[in-house]
Design a protein around this motif. Structure first.
Motif, PDB file in Angstrom:
ATOM      1  N   PRO B 194       0.808  -1.235   0.000  1.00  0.00           N
ATOM      2  CA  PRO B 194       0.000   0.000   0.000  1.00  0.00           C
ATOM      3  C   PRO B 194       0.836   1.277   0.000  1.00  0.00           C
ATOM      4  CG  PRO B 194      -0.857  -1.579   1.582  1.00  0.00           C
ATOM      5  CD  PRO B 194       0.452  -2.122   1.106  1.00  0.00           C
ATOM      6  N   LEU B 195       2.037   1.228   0.596  1.00  0.00           N
ATOM      7  CA  LEU B 195       2.849   2.455   0.648  1.00  0.00           C
ATOM      8  C   LEU B 195       3.246   2.909  -0.752  1.00  0.00           C
ATOM      9  CD1 LEU B 195       5.151   1.565   3.694  1.00  0.00           C
ATOM     10  CD2 LEU B 195       3.110   3.009   3.699  1.00  0.00           C
ATOM     11  N   GLU B 196       3.465   1.940  -1.636  1.00  0.00           N
ATOM     12  CA  GLU B 196       3.836   2.297  -3.012  1.00  0.00           C
ATOM     13  C   GLU B 196       2.700   3.008  -3.736  1.00  0.00           C
ATOM     14  OE1 GLU B 196       5.046  -1.266  -5.018  1.00  0.00           O
ATOM     15  OE2 GLU B 196       6.952  -1.396  -3.898  1.00  0.00           O
ATOM     16  N   HIS B 197       1.491   2.817  -3.248  1.00  0.00           N
ATOM     17  CA  HIS B 197       0.337   3.434  -3.901  1.00  0.00           C
ATOM     18  C   HIS B 197      -0.131   4.682  -3.180  1.00  0.00           C
ATOM     19  CE1 HIS B 197       0.186  -0.121  -6.412  1.00  0.00           C
ATOM     20  NE2 HIS B 197       0.191  -0.871  -5.322  1.00  0.00           N
ATOM     21  N   GLY B 198       0.654   5.154  -2.226  1.00  0.00           N
ATOM     22  CA  GLY B 198       0.335   6.433  -1.610  1.00  0.00           C
ATOM     23  C   GLY B 198      -0.151   6.369  -0.184  1.00  0.00           C
ATOM     24  N   ALA B 199      -0.381   5.171   0.363  1.00  0.00           N
ATOM     25  CA  ALA B 199      -0.746   5.099   1.780  1.00  0.00           C
ATOM     26  C   ALA B 199       0.409   5.649   2.601  1.00  0.00           C
ATOM     27  CB  ALA B 199      -1.057   3.663   2.184  1.00  0.00           C
ATOM     28  N   ALA B 200       0.079   6.250   3.762  1.00  0.00           N
ATOM     29  CA  ALA B 200       1.121   6.827   4.604  1.00  0.00           C
ATOM     30  C   ALA B 200       1.569   5.855   5.684  1.00  0.00           C
ATOM     31  CB  ALA B 200       0.616   8.113   5.248  1.00  0.00           C
ATOM     32  N   VAL B 201       0.627   5.013   6.114  1.00  0.00           N
ATOM     33  CA  VAL B 201       0.907   4.100   7.221  1.00  0.00           C
ATOM     34  C   VAL B 201       0.276   2.760   6.874  1.00  0.00           C
ATOM     35  CG1 VAL B 201       0.436   3.616   9.666  1.00  0.00           C
ATOM     36  CG2 VAL B 201       0.900   5.972   8.930  1.00  0.00           C
ATOM     37  N   GLY B 219       0.973  -7.332  16.488  1.00  0.00           N
ATOM     38  CA  GLY B 219       0.574  -6.350  15.490  1.00  0.00           C
ATOM     39  C   GLY B 219       1.690  -5.363  15.257  1.00  0.00           C
ATOM     40  N   CYS B 220       1.573  -4.566  14.206  1.00  0.00           N
ATOM     41  CA  CYS B 220       2.587  -3.530  14.011  1.00  0.00           C
ATOM     42  C   CYS B 220       2.035  -2.380  13.183  1.00  0.00           C
ATOM     43  CB  CYS B 220       3.841  -4.090  13.371  1.00  0.00           C
ATOM     44  SG  CYS B 220       3.698  -4.344  11.622  1.00  0.00           S
ATOM     45  N   LEU B 221       2.725  -1.243  13.301  1.00  0.00           N
ATOM     46  CA  LEU B 221       2.443  -0.081  12.466  1.00  0.00           C
ATOM     47  C   LEU B 221       3.704   0.195  11.665  1.00  0.00           C
ATOM     48  CD1 LEU B 221       1.603   0.999  15.753  1.00  0.00           C
ATOM     49  CD2 LEU B 221       0.104   2.236  14.208  1.00  0.00           C
ATOM     50  N   VAL B 222       3.548   0.411  10.373  1.00  0.00           N
ATOM     51  CA  VAL B 222       4.694   0.744   9.543  1.00  0.00           C
ATOM     52  C   VAL B 222       4.535   2.181   9.058  1.00  0.00           C
ATOM     53  CG1 VAL B 222       6.027   0.134   7.494  1.00  0.00           C
ATOM     54  CG2 VAL B 222       4.848  -1.657   8.775  1.00  0.00           C
ATOM     55  N   ASP B 223       5.559   2.976   9.311  1.00  0.00           N
ATOM     56  CA  ASP B 223       5.539   4.370   8.878  1.00  0.00           C
ATOM     57  C   ASP B 223       6.157   4.440   7.486  1.00  0.00           C
ATOM     58  OD1 ASP B 223       5.972   7.082   8.476  1.00  0.00           O
ATOM     59  OD2 ASP B 223       6.570   7.469  10.559  1.00  0.00           O
ATOM     60  N   GLY B 224       5.369   4.900   6.501  1.00  0.00           N
ATOM     61  CA  GLY B 224       5.861   4.946   5.128  1.00  0.00           C
ATOM     62  C   GLY B 224       6.938   5.993   4.910  1.00  0.00           C
ATOM     63  N   GLY B 225       7.012   6.968   5.797  1.00  0.00           N
ATOM     64  CA  GLY B 225       8.005   8.029   5.623  1.00  0.00           C
ATOM     65  C   GLY B 225       7.712   8.885   4.404  1.00  0.00           C
ATOM     66  N   ASN B 226       6.490   8.797   3.880  1.00  0.00           N
ATOM     67  CA  ASN B 226       6.158   9.488   2.630  1.00  0.00           C
ATOM     68  C   ASN B 226       5.070  10.535   2.831  1.00  0.00           C
ATOM     69  OD1 ASN B 226       3.966   7.915   3.144  1.00  0.00           O
ATOM     70  ND2 ASN B 226       4.060   6.686   1.276  1.00  0.00           N
ATOM     71  N   PHE B 227       4.879  10.938   4.098  1.00  0.00           N
ATOM     72  CA  PHE B 227       3.799  11.875   4.371  1.00  0.00           C
ATOM     73  C   PHE B 227       4.353  13.066   5.136  1.00  0.00           C
ATOM     74  CE2 PHE B 227       0.124  13.533   6.643  1.00  0.00           C
ATOM     75  CZ  PHE B 227      -0.836  13.542   5.650  1.00  0.00           C
ATOM     76  N   ASP B 228       3.966  14.263   4.702  1.00  0.00           N
ATOM     77  CA  ASP B 228       4.475  15.475   5.353  1.00  0.00           C
ATOM     78  C   ASP B 228       3.536  15.878   6.489  1.00  0.00           C
ATOM     79  OD1 ASP B 228       5.471  17.855   6.170  1.00  0.00           O
ATOM     80  OD2 ASP B 228       5.575  18.759   4.171  1.00  0.00           O
ATOM     81  N   TRP B 229       3.959  15.601   7.712  1.00  0.00           N
ATOM     82  CA  TRP B 229       3.102  15.842   8.872  1.00  0.00           C
ATOM     83  C   TRP B 229       3.045  17.329   9.236  1.00  0.00           C
ATOM     84  CZ3 TRP B 229       0.134  11.903  10.324  1.00  0.00           C
ATOM     85  CH2 TRP B 229       0.528  10.617   9.916  1.00  0.00           C
ATOM     86  N   THR B 230       3.924  18.125   8.655  1.00  0.00           N
ATOM     87  CA  THR B 230       3.976  19.535   9.058  1.00  0.00           C
ATOM     88  C   THR B 230       3.396  20.477   8.001  1.00  0.00           C
ATOM     89  OG1 THR B 230       6.209  19.681   8.150  1.00  0.00           O
ATOM     90  CG2 THR B 230       6.021  19.214  10.497  1.00  0.00           C
ATOM     91  N   LYS B 231       2.985  19.918   6.882  1.00  0.00           N
ATOM     92  CA  LYS B 231       2.528  20.772   5.781  1.00  0.00           C
ATOM     93  C   LYS B 231       1.340  21.640   6.186  1.00  0.00           C
ATOM     94  CE  LYS B 231       1.006  20.267   0.999  1.00  0.00           C
ATOM     95  NZ  LYS B 231       0.487  19.225   0.095  1.00  0.00           N
ATOM     96  N   ASP B 232       0.378  21.032   6.892  1.00  0.00           N
ATOM     97  CA  ASP B 232      -0.772  21.796   7.359  1.00  0.00           C
ATOM     98  C   ASP B 232      -0.881  21.587   8.869  1.00  0.00           C
ATOM     99  OD1 ASP B 232      -3.152  22.931   8.008  1.00  0.00           O
ATOM    100  OD2 ASP B 232      -4.363  21.805   6.553  1.00  0.00           O
TER     101      ASP B 232
END
Lengths: 443, 441, 272
Positions: B194-201, B219-232
């Protein structure tokens, strides 16, 4: 009957026996004397009817190891039996036990009254994280018994505290605070991690929910994370309208009323059926087994922990490098009388002391002891030391630090069960280094 | 080793673990410890102030878990991962890491029943509102956004319809508003990223296909590192407002500064949520999952090819009214499986047994090799009747909304020999068509 | 649910399903000093499978108001009034311990109303140890502790509750201490001790009857249970090994399976 003259006495098993046997029957488990580790996620249903019955809470049994597991179940019953509680729910850490307890009791808009003398992680949970989910807390100093009463609001759902505060060893007056809670129609929740049921059974002093980080003295060996919440079974959830989710038909379970159906075990049933099901902080069977192993030696370990601690209190009190010592066994402890009442079997193995020479001396001491381990834990079989101002409590700002009763010279000591002379010898090395801090501080 | 592109290799070598630094052991050691000795007081202070990263306490991090975290992150093509005690804890953390009381998020209607309970009933009590969007039209997500919408949530391959989720379409909408898409990829590791298709997590119940053997919950959470958390900053206050529990840290800002990587989401989940809410994964379980992970690429191939054979068989069977499988959907929804799935379409199959509830029950109870359990993704074949089990806590309305009809049976096809799988299905379907001998049961 | 009998509010658990007049009625009667909660692992099942489960709290017990009834005969009449109060003509009765005395007496008094009778840990008479009786009447919590000790077999003492996380003895203790002991247990024990009509009543019973007994039951030993069962025409007996007087919790699944077969055979559910 021949023994008619003899006084009738219940022959229920005693503490040391329960710590080895409770919760488990070998004949139901292939005769295996030791508890098996059920390393499984799921459980076979007999038929569709059986499956439906389990999901509807029509009968007891296991569905999925997030919700319950036979190995974890033995641990839950064992701790419930040792505490004199009706039921228990084990979790993957002490923090998640506190979290599930709060979530079972509260929802957004609710309020708790909380002792201010808590483990740093718990302070963060109550002070900063729970408010993000609409649950607010008022902190009260543990010795300010009247303060707990004054802090109760209309939307207050409970009082929470650690019996012996961390790290200042201030003791809350559990029987009186329980009375305040019950007069207000709310439960008292006590984190008794530092005492274990060997030293104190909070239900006997009015607590309604007891919480443990099993990671510490209960498991004892510093190998496994685990937590548990235990229910006393006395609290009447139907006495007022403060706990609608305990009483009203629960929409998540076909209109189940936990209080009506489960009475003295309602809180645990709800914590499992809702909190554990949805939030999922389940304990692994491996860890449950390790904790069970630890509990088998709880009594013998606690005796040694406490006698070593009392020796250390004497040693430190007379030491030229020590400014002050705080432990409930110290005769000058302000709560000594209360401690004798609540902790008759020993006062625990957590000691706080001030080192002469302040922060630098503290740093030198910590960096030079060899046997005592410098780490962020308590209740290991091994002796542990930490300097809270630079460690566990370093995430706190200045104001919070002061509020938590910390000082820069304070060293927190979790006394292990090593030979007492070896511990003292190790401390001598630390104190020697602390007296000339500049020579060693760059090591 | 993470630069290896092939999942078979990543599953064995992903992350930076080569051997144990203490002993050079190649197999991952099991660090069954609660705590870690500090070098000195400075070291301790730096760790607690996050000036330096290292092990403090196993509730927050553990070296065995660390290997698993890096490996799953590599497999998903993410930058960092955080393991937790169960898939349910992962879903909880995924939402609570971005939402606080008064906030909302938009979730796909196609969800695991346990997640529906969490979202609909339990998070509501914390003042977090879940708004449901039908994923058949991605624009449904956009319609539900307001100022306090913090994330989108969906499953890649959700029961019971098994409609592949339009990841790119929905994540594109989200990104316009600085709203991250969180994908539960439990049912489709390896075959969908999913990260390759734009998911962030990405979140996983590791209990299922990744663990693979039905032995451990995780369970786990994977951070895609592809999302700008500070943009807005207004959109993501938890990443932009100072956090008093860490000396006023602004997670979206401070984490990239400290680590040189955009892993704010993972770091916050670890140092705030694991610290305060607990729910760590036991190292024993991490070890068990690492073992399972090594074969997940091989197993997924076998799961998928067995499932395809089973689908072909079931479609022809006279006692089956309907077969549900991602590739069998018509039109655009069917096309999604081609767009998003590589190397297979998963192990899950839905069937409607001819004859409704009674036939469905009879079918389940006649299976000899399939296990009747509340799980998916075991190496063994599993079957369950959701209306009476996993979804039984939902009301009838919720049931229908979740697409669970009385005769519906969910299959999780294992990696046994396909002929044995088909033989078991065949005999149970045969039995389901025969009138019951029991009068009233 | 709540309803009134003789002007006093009665609480009865319906096992998580709303009361439905069309469905056949099963009334569960608890033992001395206890409440409807002892039946939780049986009532919910029947409620979800075509019956009205009604686990009552006797007057003055659990969530019911009023004063505790002073004799088994009064309790038997009261159970019959419960059937009327909820608008039914007939019911199946299930009793535990003291509840067995009550349901036996009720069945013999109202033979036309009772479809089947199931007795858990029953006996024709339950004479009380005078010291235990005196402790209970003097409100001494030791009475509850003694009862819980004797009432539980190995399962209860060691644990192994069918519901994960629950601990038998302490749960039972809290249940029995939830109201004033002398007003519940004290009155109940005296009623049991005074009741002498059990064997005569049993001889009059004609409806299908089941007795579930347990080998480690110290309160109502197997021998006593069999003596009672022998007087009831065609009575079935099921004996559980390694289990005490609280069989409905200690071996809840076994009890449910046997009870289910017995009741559905003799008093079929409303099929859905």
């Amino acid at each position: 009957m021949s023994d008619k003259k003899k006084e009738l006495k219940p022959n229920t098993y005693k503490f040391d026996t329960l710590s080895l046997h409770a919760g488990y029957q070998p004949h139901k488990n292939a005769g295996s004397r030791q508890v098996p580790i059920y390393q499984t996620t799921s459980y076979l249903f007999d038929d569709v009817d059986h499956a439906a019955a389990l999901f509807n809470l029509e009968r007891g049994g296991h569905i999925y190891s997030r919700i319950s597991n036979p190995t974890v179940g033995v641990l839950e019953e064992r701790v419930a039996s040792l505490e004199g509680g009706t039921a228990a729910l084990a979790t993957s850490s002490g923090m998640s036990a506190i979290f599930l307890t709060v979530m079972t009791l509260c929802e957004a808009g609710d309020h708790l009254v909380v002792s201010s003398q808590l483990y740093g992680g718990t302070v963060n949970l109550f002070r900063l994280t729970l408010p993000k989910f609409g649950i607010k807390c008022t902190f009260v100093k543990p010795r300010d018994t009247e303060g707990f009463k004054k802090a109760i609001q209309k939307n207050t759902k409970g009082i929470f505290g650690e019996l012996v505060g961390n790290p200042g060893n201030e003791i809350m007056n559990m029987p009186e605070i329980a009375k305040i809670a019950h007069d207000a129609g709310i439960p008292l929740m006590v984190d008794a991690t530092y005492q274990t049921p060997y030293l104190c059974k909070p239900f006997e002093h009015g607590a309604d929910i007891v919480i443990h980080s099993l990671t510490k003295w209960m498991a004892g060996h510093g190998s496994s994370m685990a937590g548990i919440l235990v229910e006393g079974g006395k609290f009447d959830w139907m006495q007022n309208d403060k706990f609608p989710t305990m009483i009203k038909p629960y929409e998540g379970y076909h209109g189940l009323s936990f209080a009506e159906e489960f009475g003295p075990t309602a809180f645990t049933m709800k914590a499992r059926a809702e909190g554990m099901r949805d939030f999922g902080p389940c304990l692994s069977p491996q860890n449950a087994w390790n904790v069970l192993q630890g509990i088998e030696t709880l009594s013998v370990r606690m005796k040694k922990h406490c006698s070593n601690a009392e020796e250390m209190v004497k040693y430190l009190s007379n030491h030229e490098s020590v400014a002050w010592v705080s432990h409930p066994s110290a005769p000058n402890h302000p709560d000594a009388e209360l401690a004798n009442k609540l902790l008759p079997n020993g006062k625990g193995s957590m000691i706080a002391f001030g080192i002469k020479g302040g922060k630098d001396a503290g740093v030198a001491f910590i960096n030079n002891v060899k046997l005592a381990s410098h780490l962020a834990n308590v209740g290991d079989t091994r002796t542990l030391v930490i300097h809270p101002a630079s460690g566990t409590h370093s995430q706190m700002d200045e104001a919070t630090l002061k509020f938590a009763g910390l000082s820069h010279d304070m060293i927190r000591l979790s006394v292990g069960i090593e030979d007492i002379d070896d511990i003292k010898n190790d401390f001598e090395i630390g104190f020697r280094a602390a007296r000339k801090p500049r020579l060693v501080s760059n090591q | 080793m993470s630069k290896n592109k092939h999942p078979e290799t990543i599953a064995l070598h992903g992350g930076d673990y080569r051997s144990d630094p203490a002993t050079t052991a190649v197999a991952v050691p099991l660090y069954r410890t609660t705590s870690y000795q500090f070098n000195d007081t400075d070291h301790a202070a730096n760790l607690f102030a996050l000036k330096e990263f290292g092990n403090i306490y196993t509730r927050i991090m553990n070296p065995t878990n660390d290997v698993l975290e890096k490996r799953v992150a590599a497999l998903e093509g993410g930058l960092a991962a955080v393991t937790v005690g169960s898939g349910q804890a992962a879903s909880t953390f995924a939402i609570m890491n971005v939402c606080q009381s008064g906030d909302n998020f938009v979730s796909s209607t196609d969800l695991y029943g346990g997640t529906v309970n969490l979202f609909t009933h339990t998070l509501k009590k914390l003042g977090i509102e879940c708004r449901y969007a039908d994923p058949s039209d991605p624009s449904n997500f956009e319609k539900l956004i307001d100022d306090r919408t913090r994330c989108f949530y969906a499953e890649t391959l959700p029961n019971p319809y098994l409609r592949v989720f339009p990841i790119k379409e929905v994540s594109d909408i989200g990104r316009k508003y600085s709203i991250p898409l969180i994908m539960d990829n439990t049912a489709a590791p390896v075959i969908c990223k999913p990260l390759e298709h734009g998911a962030a997590v990405v979140v996983h119940s590791l209990t299922k296909f990744i663990g693979g053997h039905g032995t451990v919950i995780g369970g786990c959470l994977v951070d895609g590192g592809n999302f700008d958390w500070t943009k807005d900053p207004k959109r993501q206050p938890l990443f932009n407002e100072p956090d008093a529990s860490y000396g006023g840290a602004q997670w979206g800002v401070v984490v990239p500064q400290l680590t040189g990587a955009n892993v704010s989401y993972a770091v916050r989940a670890r140092v705030v949520l694991l610290r305060d809410l607990g729910a760590p994964l036991a190292p024993d379980n991490a070890w068990g999952i690492i073992q399972g992970l090594e074969t997940v690429p091989l197993r997924m191939k076998q799961h998928c090819s067995n499932a395809e054979k089973a689908v072909a068989f079931l479609q022809k069977h006279k006692n089956v009214d309907r077969v549900i499988y991602p590739t069998l959907h018509k039109g655009e929804i069917g096309e999604r499986s081609k767009k998003y799935m590589k190397g297979g379409n998963g192990a899950l199959i839905g069937i409607e047994v001819k004859g409704g509830v009674e036939a469905g029950k009879k079918f389940i109870e006649s299976l000899k090799m399939f296990y009747h359990v509340a799980n998916i993704g075991d190496a063994r074949s599993l079957a369950i009747h959701p209306a009476t089990t996993t979804h039984s806590q939902l009301t009838e309305e919720e049931l229908l909304a979740a697409g669970v009809t009385p005769g519906y049976v969910r299959l999780s096809i294992g990696i046994e020999h396909p002929d044995d799988i088909i033989a078991d299905l065949d005999q149970a379907l045969g039995a389901s068509g025969k009138p019951s001998l029991k009068a009233v049961s | 649910m709540k309803f009134k009998v003789n002007g006093h509010e009665v609480f009865a658990s319906t096992g998580g399903r709303p009361f439905d007049k069309k469905k056949p009625l099963i009334i569960f009667v608890h033992g001395s000093g206890l409440t409807h909660m002892t039946w939780v692992l049986q009532t919910r099942y029947f409620a979800f499978h075509g019956y009205n489960s009604l686990a009552v709290d006797l007057p003055g017990h659990g969530l019911s108001s009023g004063k505790s009834l002073k004799s088994i005969e009064e309790m038997a009449d009261w159970v019959s009034e419960v059937i009327d109060a909820v608008g039914h003509k007939k019911a199946s009765l299930v009793g535990h311990s003291q509840g067995c005395l009550v349901t036996v007496e009720c069945t013999s008094r109202y033979p036309n109303k009772i479809k089947t009778l199931s007795l858990m840990g029953g006996a024709g008479a339950i004479p009380m140890n005078p010291e235990l009786l005196s402790l209970a009447e003097n409100n001494d919590p030791k009475a509850v502790d003694l009862m819980m000790d004797w009432a539980h077999g190995p399962a209860g003492h060691f644990g192994g509750h069918p519901v994960p996380g629950l601990y038998h003895i302490n749960t039972g203790t809290m249940l029995a201490k939830s109201r004033t002991i002398q007003n519940t247990l004290g009155v109940d024990f005296r009623a049991c001790d005074n009741y002498k009509n059990g064997f005569e009543a049993a001889k009059k019973i004609k409806c299908p009857t089941l007795s579930i007994l347990a080998t480690d039951d110290k309160m109502c030993p197997v021998k006593e249970g069999k003596k009672l069962a022998a007087l009831i025409d065609g009575s079935q007996v099921d004996i559980i090994d390694n289990c005490g007087h609280m069989m409905l919790l200690e071996e809840a699944d076994r009890v449910l399976t046997v009870l289910k077969k017995f009741i559905t055979t003799n008093y079929p559910p409303l099929s859905s």
